[in-house]
Design a protein around this motif. Structure first.
Motif: not given
Lengths: 94, 210
Positions: B152, B191, B195, B199
């Motif tokens: 991520c 987290i 996210v 996004l």
């Protein structure tokens, strides 16, 4: 394919860059090429696999190995490895 | 000092030294106490080693004065003689009180209090014995941190790795509060990282003009 936001913004390779190409090559049946996209990836995946599976066999030895692999020193070493890898791969373009 | 041990492949504790002795701890039994980085053999802890020696040499006298913490007057539940369970009064005891050893006649703490165990006592006993790893370290999320770093958002992932290392470090120093705080922070970083990673996708698509 999605582009890595880090690479998109900075132009540099992040520690995970090449994962998508590697996974594609792996499932296309060329593990060698897959590895060449991200040299660290298989080791980190192996590490994740091991620490996920170890607690499932709840023997004393497994618990000890798991504790060692997730200890503070292990975390610092991993951090060092990831940062080192990021620098190296951007210096020599691997 | 309270210790944990492993019975039938499960963590059990916390126990005082005296309780460990009654449970028949051997010198090579695994022991862990808060503040210790890893499990060790019982004989490696001075306090327990001395207690084992005393127990094995002179079984009658209990190694009571060597235990800094009061023993809650408890015994292992023994199916053969369920009546002999003494009354637990853990919350009443002060650290310095040497309550059970006030009666020099009694080799075992509290045989004078013999009475049938109430259901509540039994329940308490049940919760203590096969024991969930009560206090052991809050999760450090190291695996998640690594995964998130790869997939991520690298920067937040690396911060998460730092927090998970600090969780373990604080824990091994015995600083449970800090460990919990660091554990929470690592969790939030992960987290946040996920996210942000999610996004980024539509944002990227918009910019690249799919």
């Amino acid at each position: 394919m999605l582009r890595c936001p880090f690479k998109w913004v900075t132009g540099l390779d992040c520690p995970g860059c090449g994962s998508q190409r590697a996974i594609r090559a792996f499932f296309a049946g060329d593990p060698g090429e897959a590895w060449s996209y991200n040299l660290l990836l298989p080791f980190l995946l192996l590490y994740l696999l091991v620490i996920t599976l170890l607690p499932l066999c709840g023997h004393g030895i497994a618990r000890r190995i798991h504790a060692a692999l997730t200890s503070a020193s292990a975390a610092w070493i991993l951090l060092g490895v990831v940062i080192f890898w990021t620098i190296i791969r951007n210096l020599i373009n691997v | 000092m309270q210790y944990w041990t492993i019975i039938d492949d499960r963590h059990a504790g916390p126990f005082s030294v005296a309780e460990l002795m009654e449970m028949g701890i051997k010198p090579d039994s695994p022991i862990w106490g808060s503040g210790m980085p890893d499990w060790v053999e019982a004989a490696e802890i001075e306090e327990i080693k001395i207690a084992i020696r005393r127990r094995d040499n002179i079984p009658v006298t209990k190694p009571v004065e060597s235990s800094p913490t009061p023993q809650p007057v408890m015994q292992q539940p023994q199916p053969a003689q369920p009546i002999s369970q003494p009354v637990p009064q853990p919350q009443m005891q002060q650290p310095q009180m040497q309550q059970p050893q006030m009666q020099p006649v009694a080799p075992k703490p509290g045989p004078m209090y013999q009475q049938p165990a109430s259901p509540m006592q039994q329940q308490w006993e049940w919760q203590r014995q096969p024991c969930v790893p009560t206090e052991p370290c809050p999760p450090s999320y190291l695996g998640w941190s690594i995964a998130v770093t790869l997939v991520c958002c690298q920067i937040l992932g690396i911060v998460a790795i730092i927090f998970s290392a600090q969780t373990k470090q604080a824990y091994s120093r015995g600083d449970l509060d800090k460990a919990k705080k660091m554990s929470d922070r690592a969790q939030w970083m992960i987290i946040l990282s996920i996210v942000l990673g999610l996004l980024c996708m539509p944002l990227q698509m918009a910019f690249m003009g799919i």
